[in-house]
Design an enzyme around this catalytic site. Structure first.
Site, mmCIF file in Angstrom:
data_model
loop_
_atom_site.group_PDB
_atom_site.id
_atom_site.type_symbol
_atom_site.label_atom_id
_atom_site.label_comp_id
_atom_site.label_asym_id
_atom_site.label_seq_id
_atom_site.Cartn_x
_atom_site.Cartn_y
_atom_site.Cartn_z
ATOM 1 N N ASP A 269 0.821 -1.209 0.000
ATOM 2 C CA ASP A 269 0.000 0.000 0.000
ATOM 3 C C ASP A 269 0.859 1.265 0.000
ATOM 4 O O ASP A 269 0.382 2.336 0.370
ATOM 5 C CB ASP A 269 -0.920 0.025 1.228
ATOM 6 N N ASP A 422 -7.918 -6.767 13.507
ATOM 7 C CA ASP A 422 -7.560 -8.082 14.024
ATOM 8 C C ASP A 422 -8.467 -8.485 15.190
ATOM 9 O O ASP A 422 -8.963 -9.608 15.254
ATOM 10 C CB ASP A 422 -6.091 -8.111 14.436
#
Length: 693
Positions: A269, A422
């Site tokens: 990214d 997460d």
């Protein structure tokens, strides 16, 4: 060796002596030589009295003029010194403003509002200290004035105001403060009991030697059948990871796993073109070596890490894979990582996640990394291991873990709604009935933040995200089909006690209430709350890393210092302020790359399928990259300290309260406030850890 005589000096000395003899001879004969006015003094014993008066006036005028010039020179020196001091002070203020101007954390109205509250609190505390000093030197600490038994004329204006202040603080301010103290003590005891129970669970695991056991193990030879090696997808999400991209890609590509049963996705990214080219070149190098590895770059960086993983899982070929292993850019799994984790899924269809422990290559780099190591050692050794062993649930650490792709799809996949993607997916998988396993004996190398700025931003994200998630999934927890015990554990222990209550009472109790009790002594905070119980909890926290026992006092003080960052982040996340959704990549320095890059190159020689020239060119390229890394570090920007205004303001508050406690002879409170204030000052001046560039 004899020295050469100085004939020039001897000649000058002889001339001077002859000149003095001549002047003395002329003086005796009455013939005075003509000499400059500043070398001779004319004395007249007789003459006209008017001449003597005129001479005195002239001498007086000359003396006054000389004195004026001397004072003028002194004033000029003083003015120059004042100008230098002023310029230095202005330069210091400008430097401080420039370093404070760039915000500690993402700019937000709530964060600045907290700083304004702390600043007002500091002003109030300073005024109260001045008031108390006046009272102390008037003896009112030993015999307080009573406003009901004496008038304002008898006590004086200051005495009357002080007597009124004593009555107000005793009747109106101390009771609510004491109630808040009692509430924080109760929360503090709950958290201490939770910590003690976790430690008892850890001792139980150690005593009985409990650990997850896999259904089978891979042999060191090639006797394993092809079906024993399921299809594994390995993902490495990264963003502008110039310092560490090589080591993570290399560590994944040398996994001891059949090459036709593994695919590596490098999910880049990065918005820096040079970094994109470097990572793409590294991927192509490994493709030439026969490794199944792909480079993916998103043009639109939406959703940060969650969006990156979600985009990668949408590829058509993902349906051919059964498991996915995720590693952040600074993580280096061992070559046998997959062989130690994948077997736990065999015959355990309810297992969704196998999480491994982190190991830090730079834990002894500075004091900041040592203190982080204490915290994370307790997190993995105690929290993750105990929760994984007894309730099969814990928060996914975002990296160094293997997921069953079916479980990811069933619970909705990666979502971009929080900065803790997460933890989000772990909670949703738990509500769907999936189980987790934590392997404490499988370690994955990684890097700790070495500067306070990087650590502060990391902790801001880690403590604002859970509060965002709690607001979003609270109703889902209540509506889920899991047992009420799991619901209670999620709501009261996982979210409220460990993510909300802990930063709340730490900041409130030690940074607000404790200084206030010094100026409102009618509200009492017991010494065992200030010192003894926190000391015992710190000892429990350090037990998983016994080599860190010399740092127990700095650890206790630093954890209280970090409470302001955690409390601020918790408030921002709970009330969903904009800055709580900022996802800032933790700065890495690539500590392990310097030592491990050459080692990786040697290990790769055994796995390369190609000619000798390919070996040589690859090794030379790795050494060339290492040389470039060293040059970039030598020619980097100079490092300098930053100033953190909230920490500095709290440092002055605590130091002011320590002076007030000294007046009251409160020993344990004085020492705690003094050292805690010094710790805030050290952190606020950015004197802990590496300085930023």
């Amino acid at each position: 060796m004899s020295r050469t005589p100085n004939f020039e000096f001897q000649e000058w000395w002889n001339k001077q002596r002859e000149k003095e003899h001549d002047e003395l001879r002329l003086e005796k004969s009455g013939n005075f030589p003509t000499s400059p006015a500043f070398l001779s003094l004319e004395i007249r014993s007789s003459g006209n009295p008017g001449d003597r008066t005129a001479d005195k006036d002239r001498a007086r005028t000359r003396s006054a003029r000389q004195i004026s010039w001397v004072w003028l020179l002194k004033f000029q020196q003083i003015a120059g010194s004042l100008a230098s001091i002023t310029n230095g002070f202005v330069h210091l203020i400008r430097t401080a403003n420039r370093r404070i101007a760039s915000p500690d954390s993402p700019a937000d109205s709530a964060s600045s509002r907290l700083y304004k509250i702390i600043k007002v609190f500091l002003i109030v505390v300073l005024l109260l200290l001045v008031f108390e000093l006046v009272a102390y030197f008037n003896g009112w600490h030993f015999k307080p004035p009573n406003v009901s038994s004496a008038s304002a004329e008898v006590l004086g204006m200051i005495g009357f105001v002080y007597a009124s202040w004593l009555e107000i603080r005793a009747n109106y301010l101390a009771p609510p403060l004491q109630s808040l103290i009692n509430l924080c003590i109760v929360l503090f005891l709950f958290q201490s009991v939770d910590r003690l129970v976790l430690m008892m669970g850890c001792f139980w695991i150690k005593f009985w030697g409990l650990k997850p056991v896999a259904a089978f193990e891979y042999s060191d030879t090639d006797e394993n059948a092809p079906e024993d090696y399921p299809m594994v997808l390995v993902q490495i999400p990264m963003c502008n990871e110039r310092e560490v991209y090589q080591q993570s890609i290399a560590a994944v590509c040398i996994q001891d796993w059949p090459k036709d049963r593994i695919l590596v996705q490098v999910l880049d990214d990065s918005d820096e073109v040079e970094v994109q080219q470097l990572i793409n070149a590294e991927v192509q190098k490994w493709q030439q070596r026969g490794v199944h590895i792909l480079y993916r770059h998103r043009l639109m960086r939406t959703g940060y890490k969650a969006g990156n993983l979600k985009s990668a899982m949408a590829c058509d070929y993902v349906k051919d894979y059964e498991f996915v292993a995720i590693f952040d850019a600074d993580f280096q799994p061992g070559p046998d990582f997959l062989k130690k984790t994948i077997p736990h899924f065999k015959g355990n269809d309810e297992l969704a996640l196998v999480q491994t422990r982190w190991s830090f290559v730079n834990k002894d780099e500075n004091l900041l990394t040592r203190l982080q190591n204490i915290n994370l050692s307790f997190h993995f050794e105690v929290e993750q291991q105990v929760n994984g062993m007894f309730i099969n649930f814990f928060g996914f650490n975002g990296t160094a873990g293997v997921w069953r792709i079916k479980a990811l799809e069933e619970c909705g996949g990666w979502l971009e709604r929080t900065t803790v993607e997460d933890m989000d997916i772990a909670v949703r998988a738990h509500l769907c009935g999936w189980k987790f396993i934590f392997l404490n004996d499988v370690k994955c190398l990684c890097e700790l933040p070495e500067s306070y700025e990087a650590y502060k931003k990391q902790q801001h994200r880690w403590h604002s995200g859970p509060m965002q998630l709690f607001r979003l999934c609270f109703s889902d927890i209540l509506k889920s089909k899991v047992s009420w015990k799991k619901k209670a554990n999620l709501i009261f222990l996982f979210f409220l006690l460990r993510k909300l209550i802990l930063p709340f009472y730490s900041f409130t109790l030690f940074c607000i209430i404790l200084p206030l009790t010094m100026f409102l002594p009618e509200a009492h905070l017991p010494a065992w709350v200030v010192c003894y119980v926190p000391g015992m909890m710190s000892i429990l926290n350090i037990l998983p890393s016994p080599q860190s026992f010399p740092f127990i006092v700095p650890y206790l003080l630093f954890e209280n210092t970090m409470s302001v960052t955690k409390f601020n982040a918790m408030i921002l996340g709970l009330f969903r302020f904009k800055s709580s959704y900022e996802w800032i990549v933790t700065k890495k320095l690539g500590r392990s790359s310097e030592n491990d890059l050459v080692t990786f190159e040697k290990e790769q020689e055994l796995l390369v399928e190609g000619t000798t020239s390919l070996h040589r060119s690859s090794s030379e390229s790795g050494l060339l990259d290492l040389t470039k890394l060293e040059i970039s570090k030598k020619t980097g920007k100079c490092k300098r300290n930053r100033l953190y205004r909230k920490e500095l303001a709290l440092a002055f508050i605590l130091l002011t309260a320590s002076v007030r406690s000294l007046l009251s002879a409160q020993g344990i409170h004085f020492y705690f406030l003094l050292f805690q204030g010094i710790t805030f000052l050290v952190v606020g001046l950015d004197l802990i850890g590496e300085q930023v560039s």
